[in-house]
Design an enzyme around this catalytic site. Structure first.
Site, PDB file in Angstrom:
ATOM      1  N   HIS A   1       2.137   3.531  -9.100  1.00 54.05           N
ATOM      2  CA  HIS A   1       1.897   2.110  -9.398  1.00 54.05           C
ATOM      3  C   HIS A   1       3.054   1.535 -10.215  1.00 54.05           C
ATOM      4  CE1 HIS A   1      -1.933   2.423  -7.563  1.00 54.05           C
ATOM      5  NE2 HIS A   1      -2.528   3.094  -8.519  1.00 54.05           N
TER       6      HIS A   1
ATOM      7  N   LEU B   1      10.789 -20.491  -5.083  1.00 55.24           N
ATOM      8  CA  LEU B   1       9.924 -19.560  -4.349  1.00 55.24           C
ATOM      9  C   LEU B   1       8.521 -19.684  -4.933  1.00 55.24           C
ATOM     10  CD1 LEU B   1       9.607 -16.986  -2.412  1.00 55.24           C
ATOM     11  CD2 LEU B   1       9.783 -15.652  -4.510  1.00 55.24           C
TER      12      LEU B   1
ATOM     13  N   ASP C   1       0.831  -1.209   0.000  1.00 52.91           N
ATOM     14  CA  ASP C   1       0.000   0.000   0.000  1.00 52.91           C
ATOM     15  C   ASP C   1       0.865   1.259   0.000  1.00 52.91           C
ATOM     16  OD1 ASP C   1      -2.347   1.423  -0.020  1.00 52.91           O
ATOM     17  OD2 ASP C   1      -2.735   1.211   2.129  1.00 52.91           O
TER      18      ASP C   1
HETATM   19  C1  IPE Z   1      -5.627  -2.791  -0.273  1.00 49.79           C
HETATM   20  O1  IPE Z   1      -5.179  -1.515  -0.616  1.00 49.79           O
HETATM   21  C2  IPE Z   1      -5.344  -3.769  -1.291  1.00 49.79           C
HETATM   22  C3  IPE Z   1      -4.097  -3.688  -2.031  1.00 49.79           C
HETATM   23  C4  IPE Z   1      -2.940  -3.249  -1.648  1.00 49.79           C
HETATM   24  C5  IPE Z   1      -4.219  -4.249  -3.300  1.00 49.79           C
HETATM   25  P1  IPE Z   1      -6.144  -0.277  -0.500  1.00 49.79           P
HETATM   26  O2  IPE Z   1      -5.252   0.915  -0.434  1.00 49.79           O
HETATM   27  O3  IPE Z   1      -7.155  -0.287  -1.571  1.00 49.79           O
HETATM   28  O4  IPE Z   1      -6.854  -0.533   0.907  1.00 49.79           O
HETATM   29  P2  IPE Z   1      -8.010   0.268   1.652  1.00 49.79           P
HETATM   30  O5  IPE Z   1      -9.249   0.065   0.860  1.00 49.79           O
HETATM   31  O6  IPE Z   1      -7.582   1.702   1.699  1.00 49.79           O
HETATM   32  O7  IPE Z   1      -8.086  -0.350   2.998  1.00 49.79           O
HETATM   33  C1  IPE Z   2      -1.655   0.269  -3.347  1.00 50.66           C
HETATM   34  O1  IPE Z   2      -1.438   1.619  -3.359  1.00 50.66           O
HETATM   35  C2  IPE Z   2      -1.901  -0.290  -4.700  1.00 50.66           C
HETATM   36  C3  IPE Z   2      -3.267  -0.727  -4.938  1.00 50.66           C
HETATM   37  C4  IPE Z   2      -4.236  -0.762  -4.102  1.00 50.66           C
HETATM   38  C5  IPE Z   2      -3.530  -1.159  -6.291  1.00 50.66           C
HETATM   39  P1  IPE Z   2      -2.617   2.669  -3.314  1.00 50.66           P
HETATM   40  O2  IPE Z   2      -3.019   2.973  -4.718  1.00 50.66           O
HETATM   41  O3  IPE Z   2      -3.698   2.184  -2.442  1.00 50.66           O
HETATM   42  O4  IPE Z   2      -1.888   3.921  -2.684  1.00 50.66           O
HETATM   43  P2  IPE Z   2      -2.485   4.951  -1.642  1.00 50.66           P
HETATM   44  O5  IPE Z   2      -3.047   4.174  -0.494  1.00 50.66           O
HETATM   45  O6  IPE Z   2      -3.535   5.733  -2.367  1.00 50.66           O
HETATM   46  O7  IPE Z   2      -1.307   5.793  -1.267  1.00 50.66           O
HETATM   47 MG    MG Z   3      -4.128   2.439  -0.448  1.00 53.00          MG
END
Ligand code: IPE
Ligand code: IPE
Ligand code: MG
Length: 260
Positions: free
Chosen positions: A45, A139, A28
């Site tokens: 990303h 792995l 995240d």
């Molecule tokens: C959760 O990330 C899932 C992934 C990393 C793929 P999010 O950033 O979408 O999580 P929430 O919804 O804020 O908890």
């Molecule tokens: C995690 O990073 C990747 C996915 C959920 C695909 P986020 O896109 O949730 O990044 P933040 O939480 O907005 O910083």
């Molecule tokens: Mg996020």
């Protein structure tokens, strides 16, 4: 069905001095990483893919056997269509680009999650990668995509019911055998980057006794050093699974039965 049956980790006490066999990560913070640099979320990303590469390499070097990465949750479809489509394209491109390298490195690749909403080209790329790497064992790399913990448990229950119509009761073993991670021991260590402290519908069933590690590091900044911090934190813990410390000392000395 599982290639191999695993005893629930709540019954067997793993040796904590060891590197965790199975690490599951919620990757995240990509969006915030980009925002801090005045870049579009997509740039975060893209950099996130680099961090995946580094983490896989580090996990292999440390001797981790199973690495499970949450890439897209069943709730992430709620994001703007443009971002969802970018993430899907990135998944396809990364797969096409990396699959031969994964294979050369002896990595077994799998995807868990509901594939029914994916474009056919993505489904084919996933199937090809799974097939190509099916015999590798160095792995076990699993990507959770359009994955939800509740979906996983419900799908497993429905499969059990379909096999035993009218069954009066369902046991834990039959659910374990139908879960999408049925090939792996339960995660020893769960890591979430990006500062949030929640599970976000990741592996709900399998995290019952997993050790949790939360870090403020944003996913694109995660690397081997960050992984080591999490592993060191894990090694400092005592996994009791309901027992007392004294019992664990006796277990280590072989005075008490490890199971039960
Ligand atoms: C959760 O990330 C899932 C992934 C990393 C793929 P999010 O950033 O979408 O999580 P929430 O919804 O804020 O908890
Ligand atoms: C995690 O990073 C990747 C996915 C959920 C695909 P986020 O896109 O949730 O990044 P933040 O939480 O907005 O910083
Ligand atoms: Mg996020």
């Amino acid at each position: 069905m599982a290639d191999q049956a695993y005893t629930s980790s709540t019954l067997v006490v793993p040796d904590l001095n060891k590197v965790p066999r199975h690490i599951a990560i919620i990757m995240d913070g990509n969006g915030r990483w980009a925002r801090k640099r005045f870049l579009p979320r997509m740039a975060g990303h893209a950099r996130g893919v680099e961090a995946v590469r580094g983490t896989i390499r580090a996990a292999i070097e440390r001797g981790v056997e199973y690495l499970t990465l949450f890439a897209f949750s069943s709730e992430n479809w709620r994001r703007p269509a443009e971002e969802v489509s970018f993430l899907m394209q990135l998944f396809i491109k990364s797969l096409q680009k990396e699959v031969s390298r994964l294979h050369e490195n002896g990595i077994r690749f799998r995807v868990i999650g509901d594939r029914s909403r994916f474009e056919p080209v993505l489904v084919r790329a996933i199937e090809a990668a799974e097939e190509l790497t099916a015999k590798n064992t160095r792995l076990h790399l699993t990507i959770a995509a359009n994955y939800g913990g509740r979906w996983d448990v419900l799908s497993a229950l429905n499969r059990v019911l379909a096999r035993q119509p009218g069954a009066a009761r369902i046991d834990e073993e039959s659910i374990n055998a139908e879960l999408s991670m049925n090939f792996a021991p339960e995660p020893d260590l769960f890591i979430r980057t990006g500062g949030e402290q929640r599970i976000s519908n990741f592996l709900l069933w399998q995290l019952a006794y997993t050790e949790f590690f939360f870090t403020d590091a944003l996913w694109p900044d995660f690397d081997g050093k960050a992984l080591d911090q999490a592993i060191v934190s894990y090694q400092e813990r005592e996994r009791r699974f309901g027992r007392t410390s004294e019992q664990l000392v006796a277990l280590a000395g072989g005075e008490v039965e490890r199971h039960a």
